[in-house]
Design a protein around this motif. Structure first.
Motif, PDB file in Angstrom:
ATOM      1  N   ALA A 336       0.826  -1.205   0.000  1.00  0.00           N
ATOM      2  CA  ALA A 336       0.000   0.000   0.000  1.00  0.00           C
ATOM      3  C   ALA A 336       0.863   1.259   0.000  1.00  0.00           C
ATOM      4  CB  ALA A 336      -0.929  -0.009   1.207  1.00  0.00           C
ATOM      5  N   ALA A 337       1.967   1.233   0.754  1.00  0.00           N
ATOM      6  CA  ALA A 337       2.858   2.391   0.775  1.00  0.00           C
ATOM      7  C   ALA A 337       3.490   2.629  -0.594  1.00  0.00           C
ATOM      8  CB  ALA A 337       3.934   2.193   1.838  1.00  0.00           C
ATOM      9  N   GLU A 338       3.939   1.581  -1.244  1.00  0.00           N
ATOM     10  CA  GLU A 338       4.528   1.734  -2.572  1.00  0.00           C
ATOM     11  C   GLU A 338       3.510   2.239  -3.592  1.00  0.00           C
ATOM     12  OE1 GLU A 338       6.152  -2.012  -3.519  1.00  0.00           O
ATOM     13  OE2 GLU A 338       7.747  -1.937  -1.999  1.00  0.00           O
ATOM     14  N   LEU A 339       2.278   1.725  -3.524  1.00  0.00           N
ATOM     15  CA  LEU A 339       1.239   2.206  -4.431  1.00  0.00           C
ATOM     16  C   LEU A 339       0.918   3.672  -4.176  1.00  0.00           C
ATOM     17  CD1 LEU A 339      -1.279  -0.798  -4.535  1.00  0.00           C
ATOM     18  CD2 LEU A 339       0.285  -0.054  -6.324  1.00  0.00           C
ATOM     19  N   ALA A 340       0.916   4.071  -2.913  1.00  0.00           N
ATOM     20  CA  ALA A 340       0.640   5.470  -2.606  1.00  0.00           C
ATOM     21  C   ALA A 340       1.712   6.385  -3.193  1.00  0.00           C
ATOM     22  CB  ALA A 340       0.549   5.653  -1.091  1.00  0.00           C
ATOM     23  N   VAL A 341       2.976   5.990  -3.086  1.00  0.00           N
ATOM     24  CA  VAL A 341       4.050   6.806  -3.650  1.00  0.00           C
ATOM     25  C   VAL A 341       3.939   6.877  -5.163  1.00  0.00           C
ATOM     26  CG1 VAL A 341       6.555   6.967  -3.922  1.00  0.00           C
ATOM     27  CG2 VAL A 341       5.585   6.368  -1.697  1.00  0.00           C
ATOM     28  N   GLU A 342       3.669   5.720  -5.803  1.00  0.00           N
ATOM     29  CA  GLU A 342       3.494   5.721  -7.257  1.00  0.00           C
ATOM     30  C   GLU A 342       2.280   6.558  -7.666  1.00  0.00           C
ATOM     31  OE1 GLU A 342       5.331   4.527  -9.602  1.00  0.00           O
ATOM     32  OE2 GLU A 342       6.833   3.540  -8.357  1.00  0.00           O
ATOM     33  N   LEU A 343       1.201   6.471  -6.886  1.00  0.00           N
ATOM     34  CA  LEU A 343       0.013   7.271  -7.176  1.00  0.00           C
ATOM     35  C   LEU A 343       0.302   8.752  -7.016  1.00  0.00           C
ATOM     36  CD1 LEU A 343      -2.995   7.491  -7.785  1.00  0.00           C
ATOM     37  CD2 LEU A 343      -3.458   7.088  -5.358  1.00  0.00           C
ATOM     38  N   GLY A 344       1.067   9.106  -5.979  1.00  0.00           N
ATOM     39  CA  GLY A 344       1.433  10.509  -5.798  1.00  0.00           C
ATOM     40  C   GLY A 344       2.255  11.037  -6.955  1.00  0.00           C
ATOM     41  N   ARG A 345       3.174  10.244  -7.461  1.00  0.00           N
ATOM     42  CA  ARG A 345       3.982  10.675  -8.603  1.00  0.00           C
ATOM     43  C   ARG A 345       3.113  10.895  -9.851  1.00  0.00           C
ATOM     44  NH1 ARG A 345       8.908   6.272  -7.939  1.00  0.00           N
ATOM     45  NH2 ARG A 345       9.782   7.132  -5.994  1.00  0.00           N
ATOM     46  N   SER A 346       2.105  10.022 -10.036  1.00  0.00           N
ATOM     47  CA  SER A 346       1.231  10.180 -11.198  1.00  0.00           C
ATOM     48  C   SER A 346       0.355  11.421 -11.075  1.00  0.00           C
ATOM     49  CB  SER A 346       0.367   8.929 -11.368  1.00  0.00           C
ATOM     50  OG  SER A 346       1.172   7.783 -11.548  1.00  0.00           O
ATOM     51  N   LEU A 347      -0.173  11.673  -9.867  1.00  0.00           N
ATOM     52  CA  LEU A 347      -1.035  12.839  -9.667  1.00  0.00           C
ATOM     53  C   LEU A 347      -0.252  14.135  -9.584  1.00  0.00           C
ATOM     54  CD1 LEU A 347      -3.584  11.402  -7.051  1.00  0.00           C
ATOM     55  CD2 LEU A 347      -3.907  11.683  -9.513  1.00  0.00           C
ATOM     56  N   ALA A 348       1.047  14.037  -9.283  1.00  0.00           N
ATOM     57  CA  ALA A 348       1.858  15.253  -9.175  1.00  0.00           C
ATOM     58  C   ALA A 348       2.004  15.968 -10.510  1.00  0.00           C
ATOM     59  CB  ALA A 348       3.234  14.909  -8.601  1.00  0.00           C
ATOM     60  N   GLU A 349       1.674  15.304 -11.600  1.00  0.00           N
ATOM     61  CA  GLU A 349       1.727  15.969 -12.901  1.00  0.00           C
ATOM     62  C   GLU A 349       0.663  17.054 -13.017  1.00  0.00           C
ATOM     63  OE1 GLU A 349       1.277  12.894 -15.717  1.00  0.00           O
ATOM     64  OE2 GLU A 349       3.163  11.863 -15.204  1.00  0.00           O
ATOM     65  N   ASP A 350      -0.443  16.944 -12.234  1.00  0.00           N
ATOM     66  CA  ASP A 350      -1.509  17.936 -12.271  1.00  0.00           C
ATOM     67  C   ASP A 350      -1.377  18.979 -11.176  1.00  0.00           C
ATOM     68  OD1 ASP A 350      -2.481  16.381 -14.304  1.00  0.00           O
ATOM     69  OD2 ASP A 350      -3.857  15.273 -13.000  1.00  0.00           O
ATOM     70  N   GLY A 351      -0.494  18.779 -10.225  1.00  0.00           N
ATOM     71  CA  GLY A 351      -0.329  19.738  -9.146  1.00  0.00           C
ATOM     72  C   GLY A 351       0.228  19.068  -7.911  1.00  0.00           C
ATOM     73  N   PRO A 352       0.448  19.843  -6.838  1.00  0.00           N
ATOM     74  CA  PRO A 352       1.015  19.287  -5.606  1.00  0.00           C
ATOM     75  C   PRO A 352       0.100  18.226  -4.998  1.00  0.00           C
ATOM     76  CG  PRO A 352       1.118  21.689  -5.601  1.00  0.00           C
ATOM     77  CD  PRO A 352       0.247  21.308  -6.752  1.00  0.00           C
ATOM     78  N   VAL A 353       0.726  17.204  -4.432  1.00  0.00           N
ATOM     79  CA  VAL A 353       0.002  16.095  -3.806  1.00  0.00           C
ATOM     80  C   VAL A 353       0.576  15.877  -2.419  1.00  0.00           C
ATOM     81  CG1 VAL A 353      -0.616  13.657  -3.955  1.00  0.00           C
ATOM     82  CG2 VAL A 353      -0.429  15.011  -6.035  1.00  0.00           C
TER      83      VAL A 353
END
Length: 533
Positions: A336-353
């Motif tokens: 879950a922690a690894e998925l959260a980091v990967e998800l944050g990197r993907s969403l960071a393209e649209d703005g701060p996460v």
């Protein structure tokens, strides 16, 4: 399978999947059994075994014998008297009952018997085998001679009886001859005939008794040891293979039995179909566990690809709805922690996460992040100011359910297959529904590679999804209100405006077609009463 259908007593598919997932356990038990069997062969070797063969001749041997005489000899060999006689020959104080457990006889043919003797040392085994063979030969000769002697005695008794009859007949004949002229010639002739028969019979019985007294010298001479006692050669490789194979089979059987029983008793869902039914949410993705051992050298890229693909799937779901999202793990905190980091990197393209780390072990804080991704703990002031945040928490036993709604308005469950039982999965779905946190889907961790069951719900919204349905209803009502506000105002036409502005001529009565255009805001005119004529 719907909830109304009867559950089978034993789900074979689930049992096979559980055994496949427990393969490390029963393979370990099989390996332990193999090692233990080899250890037994090394540290507890088989005692030395001496083998000898005896040629046994029977007085009543017949080509049509089916082995009855040899089976009788083997049974005689396995008696306590025979064991005691063999031990007496070598002056061994061992009890006959114990010695009976250390040797065995086997009939190879109708006249050849193999004797196998075990002992603590090679010399003792050879001595016991020789003593046992000699004791059997002596007993066999004694029994044969005893039978011949008994037959000889019986023949001699018959001879004595015949001689007594002969003496009686001689007396009768002498008495008949003494009568002189008065003697009966017919009776005398009959007596002489009987006397002659008895004399012949006595001679035959005498010869048979002599032959029986001699016995069966061919039996005594033919019954002997044909193979001297010798230590049976033992192949170490064969011994290790036999003992190791037995240990391997026992360990494998015990491991499979234990894995099958635990799979039926523990009731921990493994299949995608079962997990989606118990949680009331569809399986939207699955992630394998990190390989261990040498396998991680060639499977690392596959694991990274799966994690990135699942993160992109969650990112698309999060972009469709601007509400905050939370990842709740059940037995898969690191995943879950690894998925959260990967998800944050993907969403960071649209703005701060902002990633809110509410895991007991703070696994998210231990992972490196970069770019517009910030990791904070629950309760940090940055959480309230975040435009987009992703919470990471746990739904394991001991969870504070009222705090889960603060991590995100919607949740994605990261569940390890076979970790939680059915009752706990129901508890998680019920608690999240009561908190008003809808479940977007389930990410299954460590699924069975051959699980082809359907993890999608087809029976409509489950009770655990009613929070999600409420959110959808609110969105629909809000969109309807916005449409009503954006509807254009219908202004009155030009003709109606001129009609309203034209002054009324109250001196003349309005025409019928003008009555329709009377200003509704004008006061009502009273009608003149009708006068009677």
């Amino acid at each position: 399978m719907s909830a109304g259908q009867a559950q089978p007593l034993v789900d074979l598919q689930r049992l096979v999947v559980a055994l496949r997932r427990k393969r490390r356990f029963w393979l370990t038990t099989a390996l332990a059994g193999l090692i233990l069997g080899c250890a037994v062969a090394i540290f507890l070797p088989a005692p030395p075994t001496a083998v000898t063969k005896i040629m046994v001749i029977h007085p009543d041997d017949s080509p049509t014998d089916s082995g009855t005489l040899m089976r009788t000899d083997v049974a005689v060999l396995s008696t306590a008297n025979m064991a005691a006689a063999a031990l007496k020959r070598i002056n061994n104080p061992e009890s006959p009952s114990d010695f009976l457990k250390d040797y065995a006889g086997l009939g190879l043919t109708n006249n050849v018997m193999q004797v196998t003797v075990k002992a603590k040392s090679k010399d003792e085994a050879v001595a016991k085998a020789k003593a046992l063979a000699e004791a059997f030969i002596a007993d066999h000769a004694q029994r044969t001679q005893a039978a011949a002697t008994g037959r000889s005695k019986a023949l001699l008794q018959q001879r004595d009886q015949a001689q007594a009859q002969l003496a009686d007949i001689d007396n009768q004949a002498a008495a008949e001859v003494g009568k002189g002229r008065n003697s009966n010639a017919g009776a005398l002739e009959q007596l002489y005939t009987q006397r002659a028969n008895l004399v012949s019979k006595i001679a035959d019985l005498q010869n048979q008794a002599q032959q029986a007294g001699i016995g069966s010298p061919e039996v005594i001479a033919g019954t002997q040891i044909v193979d001297a006692p010798a230590i049976q050669p033992v192949s170490k490789l064969k011994t290790y293979g036999t003992d190791g194979g037995v240990g391997l089979a026992l360990g494998l059987a015990l491991g499979l039995a234990f894995a099958a029983v635990t799979a039926l008793v523990r009731d921990r869902p493994v299949l995608r179909r079962e997990i989606s039914e118990h949680l009331g949410a569809s399986v939207i993705a699955q992630v394998g566990v990190k390989p261990i051992g040498p396998a991680k050298l060639w499977r690392r890229s596959k694991a990274v690809t799966e994690s990135s693909r699942v993160a992109l799937t969650l990112a698309r779901a999060a972009r469709e709805d601007r509400a905050s999202l939370s990842l709740l793990e059940i037995g898969a905190a690191s995943t879950a922690a690894e998925l959260a980091v990967e998800l944050g990197r993907s969403l960071a393209e649209d703005g701060p996460v902002v990633l809110v780390d509410d895991l007991p072990g703070k696994e998210v804080s231990k992972l490196p992040v970069e770019g517009n991704v910030q990791v904070v703990e629950a309760g940090d002031p940055a959480v309230a100011r975040a435009v987009r945040r992703v919470g990471v928490g746990t739904a394991a036993p001991g969870t504070a359910w009222t705090d889960l709604s603060a991590l995100g308005a919607e949740a994605v469950l990261v569940v390890r297959a076979g970790f939680a039982n059915t009752q706990w999965l129901h508890t998680v779905a019920r608690q999240l529904a009561d908190c008003g946190v809808p479940i977007l889907g389930v990410v299954l961790v460590d699924p069975d590679p051959k699980d082809h069951t359907d993890g999608t719900l087809w029976d409509g919204l489950h009770t655990a999804l009613r929070g999600r349905a409420a959110v959808v209803a609110k969105k629909q009502s809000a969109e309807l209100e916005l449409r009503e506000e954006a509807k254009p105002i219908e202004w009155p036409g030009k003709r109606d405006t001129e009609r309203r502005r034209r002054p009324l001529d109250r001196t003349r009565p309005p025409s019928p077609h003008e009555r329709m255009d009377v200003d509704p805001d004008a006061p009502t005119r009273r009608l003149k009463p009708v006068q009677e004529s």
